[in-house]
Design an enzyme around this catalytic site. Structure first.
Site, PDB file in Angstrom:
ATOM      1  N   HIS A 226      38.686  46.732  46.475  1.00 57.43           N
ATOM      2  CA  HIS A 226      38.439  47.686  47.552  1.00 57.43           C
ATOM      3  C   HIS A 226      38.160  49.089  47.015  1.00 57.43           C
ATOM      4  O   HIS A 226      37.608  49.927  47.726  1.00 57.43           O
ATOM      5  CB  HIS A 226      39.602  47.699  48.559  1.00 57.43           C
ATOM      6  CG  HIS A 226      40.879  48.284  48.046  1.00 57.43           C
ATOM      7  ND1 HIS A 226      41.915  47.507  47.564  1.00 57.43           N
ATOM      8  CD2 HIS A 226      41.314  49.567  47.969  1.00 57.43           C
ATOM      9  CE1 HIS A 226      42.924  48.286  47.216  1.00 57.43           C
ATOM     10  NE2 HIS A 226      42.585  49.549  47.451  1.00 57.43           N
ATOM     11  N   ASP A 255      40.506  40.594  46.262  1.00 63.51           N
ATOM     12  CA  ASP A 255      40.562  42.040  46.061  1.00 63.51           C
ATOM     13  C   ASP A 255      40.587  42.344  44.565  1.00 63.51           C
ATOM     14  O   ASP A 255      41.619  42.683  44.006  1.00 63.51           O
ATOM     15  CB  ASP A 255      41.790  42.640  46.757  1.00 63.51           C
ATOM     16  CG  ASP A 255      41.732  44.162  46.811  1.00 63.51           C
ATOM     17  OD1 ASP A 255      40.707  44.739  46.410  1.00 63.51           O
ATOM     18  OD2 ASP A 255      42.729  44.766  47.247  1.00 63.51           O
ATOM     19  N   SER A 331      46.216  51.883  43.863  1.00 68.65           N
ATOM     20  CA  SER A 331      45.332  50.718  43.944  1.00 68.65           C
ATOM     21  C   SER A 331      44.666  50.416  42.611  1.00 68.65           C
ATOM     22  O   SER A 331      44.118  51.310  41.972  1.00 68.65           O
ATOM     23  CB  SER A 331      44.244  50.952  44.993  1.00 68.65           C
ATOM     24  OG  SER A 331      44.735  50.733  46.284  1.00 68.65           O
TER      25      SER A 331
END
Length: 373
Positions: A226, A255, A331
């Site tokens: 992402h 992801d 992330s």
């Protein structure tokens, strides 16, 4: 283990992935070759990563000696789980590790297999459902993803309770139960979110967005998908210096992504000064740590695997939960065990859970080779 810290661990917020500069991309590594190799890795932690040891003490109540012992036991438990998974076949009911006692519990649906589990050094437990049966229920739910209520945030198999669990937003259990059907437990939870950050700062940047470097691979590093898709896959920089180009990305569905670093950077099989030695997936319940660009070193335990998570941007399957704390900007950061095995990259979560994308599928998807120290 300190009881107060153990209680805090059970309620802890998950911390997202390890961040490393492209010259020292995360993943610490311990080999599964034995206690001496594990002890060597822990010794390196002491010398080079006081932040990691401080996080293990704070989040898990473990000093260096206890961490060394735990690492060896987890390596042995992981090997035992893999042997029994194959040997038990359709009667395998899952396995989980208890960091307090250092024991591996293995479920079986056939009572005649109890002795086989015990002889392998694990604690046997007779359960009504095999992993194959739990996976079948998960597949049924996955086939209905497009008609799931918006309030449903995901589903997974809880090996400890031998149940499939559907998660849903607070106050929406009746709707979730109607969707889930019989023999599925419903748990209310806060909405999950991805952890890309538009504020910029440390780690690497995609235009005005910030994510964390994950684990080093030949030619670059892996990170969250992402971070590419939600930012438009723009130019990559680190401290204002060109970093490289996107090698590939997937989100939603999975992801994961990887970045081809340019000649300015040399991917190394290190987290700090600790060598990365492998990518063996730890058992549910095992201790795991991460060093994120926002939250630094934090630790917790591995939760349920193969989870389906329904983010606002789309559904992601195959994630692993943890109670490591994550925050925006983490992330893509890398998860590792205290024995040095790379586990995966931060995806997202909420205040109680941090999901990570397991490392194996990332390497396989792009044909990548992990850099070992």
């Amino acid at each position: 283990m300190n009881p107060r810290k153990t209680a805090r661990l059970a309620a802890a917020v998950l911390i997202a992935a390890t961040m490393a500069v492209p010259t020292s991309i995360p993943a610490f590594a311990a080999s599964s070759s034995g206690t001496s190799a594990t002890a060597s890795v822990i010794d390196e932690f002491e010398a080079a990563n006081p932040g990691l040891l401080a996080a293990m003490e704070r989040d898990l109540g473990l000093g260096a000696d206890a961490a060394r012992t735990l690492g060896a036991r987890q390596d042995a438990a992981t090997a035992t789980e893999e042997v029994l998974r194959t040997a038990l076949g359709d009667t395998f009911g899952g396995a989980y590790f208890d960091i307090a006692s250092g024991t591996l519990t293995v479920g079986v649906t056939d009572v005649s297999k109890v002795a086989q589990v015990a002889s392998a050094g694990a604690t046997p437990r007779v359960v009504p459902r095999s992993v194959a049966q739990l996976d079948s229920t998960l597949a049924r739910l996955g086939n209905r993803d497009t008609v799931a209520p918006r309030s449903v945030t995901g589903w997974y198999a809880d090996i400890v309770t031998d149940q499939v669990v559907v998660t849903t937003l607070p106050g929406t259990s009746p709707i979730a139960k109607a969707f889930a059907g019989p023999d599925v437990r419903v748990v209310e939870t806060a909405a999950p979110r991805t952890f890309a950050d538009i504020k910029g700062g440390d780690a690497y940047n995609i235009g005005g967005s910030r994510c964390s470097v994950g684990l080093s691979v030949q030619g670059g590093f892996v990170t969250a998908g992402h971070c590419n898709v939600l930012t438009g896959g723009g130019a990559l920089t680190r401290n204002g210096v060109a970093l490289g180009t996107w090698g590939g990305a997937a989100f939603p569905g999975r992801d994961y992504a990887w970045v081809r670093t340019n000649s300015n950077w040399t991917p190394r099989g290190l987290v700090g000064a600790v060598r990365v030695v492998g990518s063996t997936a730890a058992a549910t319940g095992s201790a795991v740590c991460k060093s994120g660009s926002t939250t630094g070193w934090t630790c917790g335990t591995v939760g349920a695997k193969n989870q389906t998570v329904r983010y606002a941007e789309g559904t992601v399957t195959g994630l692993t939960a943890s109670n490591v704390r994550c925050q925006p900007g983490d992330s893509g950061g890398g998860f590792v065990t205290n024995a040095g095995q790379g586990q995966g990259t931060v995806s997202g979560g909420n205040t109680a859970t941090c999901f990570f994308q397991p490392l194996g599928p990332i390497l396989s998807a792009f044909g990548l080779t992990l850099v070992r120290g």
